[in-house]
Write a protein that holds these residues in place. Structure first.
Motif, PDB file in Angstrom:
ATOM      1  N   ILE A  99       1.999   3.426   5.622  1.00  0.00           N
ATOM      2  CA  ILE A  99       2.400   2.030   5.816  1.00  0.00           C
ATOM      3  C   ILE A  99       3.359   1.585   4.723  1.00  0.00           C
ATOM      4  O   ILE A  99       4.323   0.870   4.982  1.00  0.00           O
ATOM      5  N   TRP A 100       3.121   2.003   3.502  1.00  0.00           N
ATOM      6  CA  TRP A 100       3.928   1.584   2.357  1.00  0.00           C
ATOM      7  C   TRP A 100       5.414   1.827   2.591  1.00  0.00           C
ATOM      8  O   TRP A 100       6.263   1.042   2.179  1.00  0.00           O
ATOM      9  N   GLU A 129      10.163  -5.441   0.199  1.00  0.00           N
ATOM     10  CA  GLU A 129       9.903  -5.505  -1.246  1.00  0.00           C
ATOM     11  C   GLU A 129       8.684  -6.366  -1.584  1.00  0.00           C
ATOM     12  O   GLU A 129       7.905  -6.022  -2.453  1.00  0.00           O
ATOM     13  N   ASP A 130       8.534  -7.500  -0.892  1.00  0.00           N
ATOM     14  CA  ASP A 130       7.367  -8.343  -1.134  1.00  0.00           C
ATOM     15  C   ASP A 130       6.081  -7.605  -0.797  1.00  0.00           C
ATOM     16  O   ASP A 130       5.101  -7.681  -1.526  1.00  0.00           O
ATOM     17  N   GLY A 131       6.097  -6.902   0.303  1.00  0.00           N
ATOM     18  CA  GLY A 131       4.921  -6.147   0.721  1.00  0.00           C
ATOM     19  C   GLY A 131       4.583  -5.022  -0.226  1.00  0.00           C
ATOM     20  O   GLY A 131       3.415  -4.736  -0.479  1.00  0.00           O
ATOM     21  N   LYS A 132       5.607  -4.388  -0.785  1.00  0.00           N
ATOM     22  CA  LYS A 132       5.367  -3.286  -1.718  1.00  0.00           C
ATOM     23  C   LYS A 132       4.793  -3.775  -3.039  1.00  0.00           C
ATOM     24  O   LYS A 132       4.192  -3.005  -3.767  1.00  0.00           O
ATOM     25  N   ASN A 133       4.971  -5.049  -3.323  1.00  0.00           N
ATOM     26  CA  ASN A 133       4.448  -5.602  -4.563  1.00  0.00           C
ATOM     27  C   ASN A 133       3.074  -6.239  -4.384  1.00  0.00           C
ATOM     28  O   ASN A 133       2.531  -6.794  -5.332  1.00  0.00           O
ATOM     29  N   SER A 134       2.532  -6.183  -3.190  1.00  0.00           N
ATOM     30  CA  SER A 134       1.205  -6.747  -2.957  1.00  0.00           C
ATOM     31  C   SER A 134       0.288  -5.667  -2.394  1.00  0.00           C
ATOM     32  O   SER A 134       0.740  -4.647  -1.893  1.00  0.00           O
TER      33      SER A 134
END
Length: 82
Positions: A14-15, A20-25
């Protein structure tokens, strides 16, 4: 294969499709793939192909509709592995 093992492998897959926002959460089993993780429908198909390759399974169209959250995706994968 244990649920936690599937979760760990699925998170890695999934990653690759997160912005970018998702990768930081961080995300959990209750996270919705489209709404919470913002994976678009085209990438969702790519993710399913990656899942099929990773787990050496085939996910038929009726099962795709059940893969709405990370947890429900794990359920589908585990059902196919049994």
């Amino acid at each position: 294969m244990e649920r936690s093992d599937v979760f760990a492998l699925l998170k890695k897959l999934i990653w690759e499709y997160l912005d970018e926002d998702g990768k930081n959460s961080d995300f959990e089993e209750h996270s919705n793939l489209l709404r919470d993780l913002h994976i678009n429908s085209a990438h969702l198909i790519d993710l399913v192909i990656d899942v099929e390759d990773q787990f050496d399974i085939t996910i038929e169209d009726p099962m795709l509709g059940k893969m709405t959250t990370v947890g429900s995706s794990i359920d589908v994968i585990l059902s196919k592995l049994r």
